[in-house]
Design a protein around this motif. Structure first.
Motif, short mmCIF file in Angstrom:
data_model
loop_
_atom_site.label_atom_id
_atom_site.label_comp_id
_atom_site.label_asym_id
_atom_site.label_seq_id
_atom_site.Cartn_x
_atom_site.Cartn_y
_atom_site.Cartn_z
N GLN A 40 -15.50 18.19 -92.53
CA GLN A 40 -16.54 18.20 -93.47
C GLN A 40 -17.57 17.81 -93.66
OE1 GLN A 40 -14.73 17.33 -98.01
NE2 GLN A 40 -13.22 15.95 -97.00
N ILE A 41 -18.41 16.30 -93.23
CA ILE A 41 -19.14 16.22 -92.68
C ILE A 41 -20.33 16.84 -91.87
CG2 ILE A 41 -20.62 14.01 -91.94
CD1 ILE A 41 -18.92 14.31 -94.76
N ASN A 42 -19.38 17.34 -90.84
CA ASN A 42 -20.20 17.11 -89.10
C ASN A 42 -20.05 19.09 -89.69
OD1 ASN A 42 -20.46 15.63 -87.96
ND2 ASN A 42 -17.81 15.84 -87.36
N ASN A 43 -19.70 19.62 -91.04
CA ASN A 43 -19.78 21.38 -91.08
C ASN A 43 -19.18 22.19 -90.68
OD1 ASN A 43 -21.27 20.34 -93.68
ND2 ASN A 43 -22.25 19.06 -92.70
N ARG A 44 -18.24 21.86 -89.85
CA ARG A 44 -17.74 23.08 -88.97
C ARG A 44 -16.11 22.90 -89.14
NH1 ARG A 44 -18.54 18.72 -83.92
NH2 ARG A 44 -16.94 17.29 -84.23
N GLN A 64 -23.58 28.26 -91.68
CA GLN A 64 -23.76 26.78 -92.71
C GLN A 64 -22.58 27.05 -93.45
OE1 GLN A 64 -27.70 26.70 -92.81
NE2 GLN A 64 -27.81 24.88 -91.16
N PHE A 65 -22.25 25.70 -93.16
CA PHE A 65 -21.17 25.29 -94.60
C PHE A 65 -21.56 23.60 -94.80
CE2 PHE A 65 -17.71 26.12 -91.50
CZ PHE A 65 -17.47 27.65 -91.97
N PHE A 66 -21.27 23.47 -96.29
CA PHE A 66 -22.18 22.49 -97.00
C PHE A 66 -20.45 21.45 -97.51
CE2 PHE A 66 -24.84 20.42 -100.49
CZ PHE A 66 -24.36 19.20 -100.20
N GLY A 67 -20.14 21.20 -96.47
CA GLY A 67 -18.42 20.47 -97.38
C GLY A 67 -17.06 21.55 -97.25
N PRO A 68 -16.66 21.70 -95.95
CA PRO A 68 -15.88 22.29 -95.77
C PRO A 68 -14.87 21.97 -96.42
CG PRO A 68 -16.59 22.49 -94.19
CD PRO A 68 -17.95 22.00 -94.65
N LYS A 69 -13.62 22.65 -96.66
CA LYS A 69 -12.71 21.65 -97.51
C LYS A 69 -11.63 22.97 -96.66
CE LYS A 69 -14.09 19.14 -101.29
NZ LYS A 69 -13.11 17.33 -100.62
N GLY A 70 -10.80 23.18 -97.52
CA GLY A 70 -10.11 24.09 -97.23
C GLY A 70 -10.22 25.73 -95.92
N ASP A 105 -16.09 26.78 -98.94
CA ASP A 105 -17.22 26.36 -98.71
C ASP A 105 -18.01 25.63 -100.14
OD1 ASP A 105 -19.67 25.26 -97.29
OD2 ASP A 105 -20.30 27.63 -97.04
N SER A 106 -17.30 24.12 -100.28
CA SER A 106 -17.09 23.26 -100.95
C SER A 106 -18.77 23.77 -101.77
CB SER A 106 -16.95 22.46 -101.38
OG SER A 106 -16.33 21.97 -102.58
N PHE A 107 -19.32 22.61 -101.51
CA PHE A 107 -20.58 22.99 -101.97
C PHE A 107 -21.19 23.70 -102.27
CE2 PHE A 107 -19.63 18.31 -101.60
CZ PHE A 107 -19.29 17.59 -102.26
N ASN A 108 -21.17 24.52 -101.47
CA ASN A 108 -21.77 26.25 -101.04
C ASN A 108 -21.30 26.91 -102.64
OD1 ASN A 108 -25.03 26.25 -99.46
ND2 ASN A 108 -22.39 26.61 -98.23
N ASN A 109 -20.44 26.31 -102.85
CA ASN A 109 -20.28 27.47 -104.11
C ASN A 109 -19.04 28.79 -103.96
OD1 ASN A 109 -19.94 25.76 -106.68
ND2 ASN A 109 -22.11 25.48 -105.96
N ARG A 110 -18.70 28.83 -102.98
CA ARG A 110 -18.67 30.21 -101.53
C ARG A 110 -16.86 29.99 -100.80
NH1 ARG A 110 -23.10 30.93 -98.11
NH2 ARG A 110 -22.88 29.04 -96.38
#
Length: 666
Positions: A310-314, A340-346, A359-364
């Motif tokens: 998450q924090i490393n966005n990768r 790029q990512f902003f807080g990737p999760k599942g 890509d959680s905080f990018n809402n996508r």
């Protein structure tokens, strides 16, 4: 719960058979299947990530594909909002076997069709009624699993439960947890993820209790199979659980996010079992061997673990046994650019190897694909049976159909004869020996250019003449040979037979003799009559014959060149007609038919039987004919019957009509 529940979830699973890899690969040949003119080519219905070429069991070369560099937003990406093409802080993503994309966002599950993009509208398939604790609501959902029937399972964290949503349902069913915080076997504390193995067992990442609970099909009582030993960094402890995964061999993988590691537990593990760190575990950081709050997890059929960092966005890919991960998506800093990512999760990896990221905080939700640069062709260096083991992008491996590459050569044939210098009428065997004939060559034998014999490597002939030329044309069944040239024929030397005529067949009376008087020419070195019975000397040319029964005599002579010649004569010993006076057609195999006795051969015109009323019940013109005692398929009764025979006397040549009576006895 069906045993094969995970086929959709995992595309392929470690330890599974190739049948679970439903894609198709095909090996074909361009040019021809002859060495030197063959190009092997692999095609596949899936994206190919690796090809290993084989000749028989020997591995020849392995090729791999390029990096992920095709990026598409498949859901959302339009900012926050409630429009059908929006997703809000997506937490998890799942892709079914049809390519439909399920997105778990802040309070609902949305489903997007295959091939969707950022402008595609999704439909709400679970909850969507705001945050809450009702059966049709979620409160901070974090984990999603979809089974092969489309049933959705959601880790409803703040409601301390796992909800099951049947397709089309307007509310969910609680299948684990009782909605209250606790550490009892029927309770959960902020569950973060849910997963099903191939036997229908449900695994729940019980985050607040730092344990993994396993629920048997239909049960709401969980068993701890990992952790449950308090917060910590020991091998049997967790410090915050994000995602859980179970592979086809029953191995359990857990994202231990505050310990920045992924732990692996063996099948049958319990709370006392120590896990093995297979990724991270080197404190928080951005090095290749570190994570900073890992979240999503997917394990492919080859045991490669994909982890969202998450924090490393990768997205990191950790191969089995590796000490560091490789970035396969992101890693370009925090941001909203396409790469790029902003807080990737599942995350989810489909059967093509495409990676879907919430890509959680990018809402996508983004899909990262590989642009295949793999060479799918191969020039075979030697003859043999070639196959290719093809691995798709999700790690599923299939072995292609075999292709045979044949050696190039020239077919040839040679023929041999059992003898080339023979006497007329001798039998000769010819054998063809093929080189590069293949498994099923065809043969055409010829004598003096005329076709003869059958499609066989053997020809047998007993009617050859002097100077005859015998050859064979072979057509190879191999596909990579030049046609054979016509073999040099075998020329036969055939010595003529001496002329021989044993004489004409004749008839004598019982006890009479006849001088045999054959005619012949040539220089004869020996004579022999067979059988010797009834002859005064079987080794002379003109013996006196006194047979007691009809006999056929064979005269064999040997000429001075060693060739044998033979001819035969039949002496018929004619006995006067004598008919039996009784017969017993009772089926005992003795005297069951009425006929002219074999020892009194006759040349008949007619043989007829009448009953006592003068009715004709049997007639034949066959000298060997017989009556079985029936008329119109009915047995005739015991009694007296009359026979009449019209025949030729073989000694005088006169026509004679004889008659008599006989008894039928049953």
């Amino acid at each position: 719960m069906k045993k094969n529940l995970l086929i959709v979830a995992m595309s392929c699973i470690i330890g599974s058979v190739n049948a679970q890899c439903s894609w198709i690969t095909q090996l074909t040949v361009e040019g021809s299947d002859c060495l030197g003119n063959a190009l092997l080519k692999i095609s596949s219905t899936d994206t190919i990530s690796k090809i290993t070429w084989y000749n028989g069991n020997n591995s020849l070369i392995t090729r791999t594909d390029s990096l992920y560099d095709i990026i598409i937003t498949v859901a959302g990406g339009n900012g926050e909002g409630t429009a059908p093409n929006n997703t809000v802080f997506p937490q998890d993503v799942y892709v079914d076997k049809n390519g439909s994309v399920y997105v778990l966002d802040i309070d609902q599950v949305k489903k997007f069709p295959p091939g969707s993009t950022s402008v595609t509208a999704g439909i709400t398939v679970a909850a969507g009624n705001g945050q809450g604790s009702e059966a049709n609501q979620f409160d901070d959902p974090t984990g999603l699993f979809v089974d092969e029937n489309g049933n959705m399972y959601v880790a409803d964290a703040h409601n301390n439960r796992i909800q099951k949503w049947i397709p089309g349902a307007i509310s969910g069913i609680t299948v684990a947890g009782n909605g209250t915080i606790g550490d009892a076997a029927n309770q959960l504390y902020y569950p973060s993820s849910v997963f099903f193995d191939g036997n229908g067992n449900m695994y729940v990442g019980d985050n607040g209790n730092n344990r993994i609970q396993k629920f048997a099909p239909g049960s709401q009582i969980g068993v701890t199979v990992a952790g449950g030993n308090g917060v910590g960094a020991a091998a049997n402890q967790f410090n915050g659980i994000k995602k859980v995964y179970v592979d086809g061999g029953g191995y359990l993988y857990v994202v231990d996010f505050q310990n920045s590691r992924v732990q692996k537990f063996p099948p049958g593990s319990t709370a006392a079992t120590n896990g093995v760190t297979i990724a991270g575990g080197n404190s928080s950081g951005q090095a290749a061997n570190q994570f900073n709050f890992p979240d999503g997890l997917f394990v492919d059929a080859n045991g490669n673990a994909y982890v969202s960092d998450q924090i490393n966005n990768r997205i990191q890919k950790w191969e089995p046994g590796s000490v560091s991960g490789a970035t396969v998506a992101g890693g370009n800093g925090q941001g909203s650019a396409q790469n790029q990512f902003f807080g990737p999760k599942g995350i989810y990896v489909d059967h093509n190897g495409d990676i879907y990221i919430a890509d959680s905080f990018n809402n996508r939700v983004q899909k990262w694909s590989r642009r295949s640069g793999i060479d799918t062709t191969y020039i075979p260096p030697s003859p043999g049976t070639y196959t290719a083991v093809v691995t798709d992008s999700s790690g599923c491996a299939r072995t292609s159909n075999p292709v045979i590459i044949y050696p190039a050569g020239i077919s040839s044939i040679s023929i041999t004869a059992s003898s080339t210098n023979i006497c007329a009428g001798d039998t000769v065997n010819f054998v063809a020996n093929a080189t590069h004939g293949g498994n099923d060559p065809s043969y055409q034998w010829q004598i003096n250019g005329n076709n003869t014999g059958t499609n066989s490597d053997l020809l047998t002939n007993y009617s050859l003449s002097d100077g005859d030329q015998v050859n064979c044309i072979m057509t190879s069944s191999e596909t990579c040979v030049l046609p054979s040239t016509q073999v040099k024929p075998i020329t036969m030397t055939v010595k003529p037979s001496a002329f021989l005529n044993a004489g004409d067949d004749t008839v004598i009376g019982p006890g009479k003799s006849i001088q045999l008087n054959p005619s012949l020419n040539g220089i004869i070195t020996s004579f022999e009559w067979t059988p010797a019975t009834g002859l005064d000397n079987p080794f002379k040319l003109n013996p006196l014959a006194t047979p007691v029964k009809t006999t056929t005599y064979l005269l064999t002579v040997i000429a001075d060149d060693g060739c044998k010649t033979n001819d035969k004569i039949t002496i018929t010993v004619y006995y006067t007609l004598k008919m039996p006076n009784v017969f017993t057609p009772n089926g005992d195999g003795k005297n069951d038919i009425f006929r002219i006795p074999a020892n009194t051969p006759q040349k008949i015109k007619n043989f007829t039987v009448y009953n006592r009323w003068g009715e004709r019940i049997f007639t034949t013109t066959n000298s060997n004919g017989s009556w079985d005692g029936t008329f119109n398929n009915q047995q005739e009764p015991t009694g007296t019957y009359v026979w009449i025979i019209e025949y030729e006397d073989l000694l005088t040549g006169k026509a004679i009509k004889a008659n008599g009576t006989f008894m039928l006895v049953r």
